[in-house]
Design a protein around this motif. Structure first.
Motif, mmCIF file in Angstrom:
data_model
loop_
_atom_site.group_PDB
_atom_site.id
_atom_site.type_symbol
_atom_site.label_atom_id
_atom_site.label_comp_id
_atom_site.label_asym_id
_atom_site.label_seq_id
_atom_site.Cartn_x
_atom_site.Cartn_y
_atom_site.Cartn_z
ATOM 1 N N LYS A 66 0.851 -1.184 0.000
ATOM 2 C CA LYS A 66 0.000 0.000 0.000
ATOM 3 C C LYS A 66 0.890 1.239 0.000
ATOM 4 O O LYS A 66 1.897 1.280 0.718
ATOM 5 C CB LYS A 66 -0.898 0.004 1.231
ATOM 6 N N GLN A 207 -3.967 8.552 9.814
ATOM 7 C CA GLN A 207 -4.834 7.530 10.410
ATOM 8 C C GLN A 207 -4.544 6.147 9.831
ATOM 9 O O GLN A 207 -4.482 5.147 10.570
ATOM 10 C CB GLN A 207 -6.294 7.912 10.173
ATOM 11 N N GLU A 208 -4.354 6.081 8.521
ATOM 12 C CA GLU A 208 -4.080 4.798 7.876
ATOM 13 C C GLU A 208 -2.733 4.224 8.317
ATOM 14 O O GLU A 208 -2.605 3.014 8.540
ATOM 15 C CB GLU A 208 -4.106 4.961 6.353
ATOM 16 N N LYS A 211 -3.044 2.734 11.761
ATOM 17 C CA LYS A 211 -3.674 1.408 11.718
ATOM 18 C C LYS A 211 -2.654 0.337 11.342
ATOM 19 O O LYS A 211 -2.643 -0.760 11.914
ATOM 20 C CB LYS A 211 -4.821 1.406 10.702
#
Length: 232
Positions: A66, A207-208, A211
């Motif tokens: 990602k 935020q990603e 996580k």
């Protein structure tokens, strides 16, 4: 435990960072581009195909990773979309694996124009820039004039901020460089048009990443410029 790896060059560039990214890719889950603009990049050669990633993390070539573009980058949306198109032609659709920050600053046409005019002016000391507007975009970031991604989705705010920026730049174009002024209407329309193409990629990068850390994923922070470039 999550590992965060920062890759940077300690010289002036061309140390082979792209190869190292490719080597590390087997051990990472995400890659982040977090500074700079599209004046530097990593070259990938895949079979007979060659692609240079100036804005996208070069690890995007690996389909299990990602990728993120963080708020510290200044971005030409035209350059970004061209790169996404070239990457998609080579490795397939990247939309599901690419998230960009809503807080990064955008390179506008007046940034490119002012940088090129400065370089051509005999009254200014030239520094050999790429003329892509990256320096002036960072100037606006510090001067609190920058247009950010999030501004694209508030048309009235976007118009107000563009007016403020153009009052600053058009004064210079007219009085210092005897050059044509930038048109607000054209600039506003162009930004709003690009905003819709950008929308599927916009997310909360911080935020990603949090996580991913909470899930013990490994993250590579990919520096495009090199340390000695910033040394006087």
């Amino acid at each position: 435990m999550s590992k965060c790896i920062s890759l940077l060059g300690l010289q002036w560039g061309d140390e082979g960072k792209g190869k190292l990214v490719d080597f590390l890719s087997k051990d990472i889950d995400a890659a982040v581009r977090y500074q700079g603009g599209h004046n530097a990049g990593h070259t990938l050669i895949v079979g007979k195909d060659k692609i240079i990633f100036h804005l996208l993390p070069s690890a995007i070539y690996h389909k299990n990773i990602k990728c993120f573009i963080g708020r510290g980058v200044v971005v030409s949306l035209e350059a970004l979309f061209q790169e996404i198109k070239e990457a998609s032609n080579l490795i397939g659709d990247v939309k599901e694996r690419l998230i960009i920050s809503s807080a990064f600053s955008l390179i506008q046409s007046y940034h490119i124009k002012i940088e090129q005019l400065r370089e051509m002016s005999k009254s200014q000391v030239t520094i050999g820039t790429t003329g892509k507007g990256i320096g002036p975009a960072y100037e606006d970031r510090v001067g609190r004039r920058s247009i950010r991604v999030v501004d694209l989705y508030s048309p009235s705010l976007l118009e107000d901020k563009l007016k403020e920026a153009l009052s600053f730049y058009n004064f210079q174009f007219k009085n210092y460089f005897n050059s044509d002024e930038e048109d607000l209407s054209n600039l506003l329309d162009r930004n709003l048009e690009l905003a819709e193409d950008l929308r599927p990629y916009v997310g909360n990068v911080i935020q990603e990443l949090r996580k991913l850390q909470d899930n013990n994923k490994n993250i590579l922070f990919d520096l495009k410029n090199d340390m000695l470039i910033f040394t006087p």
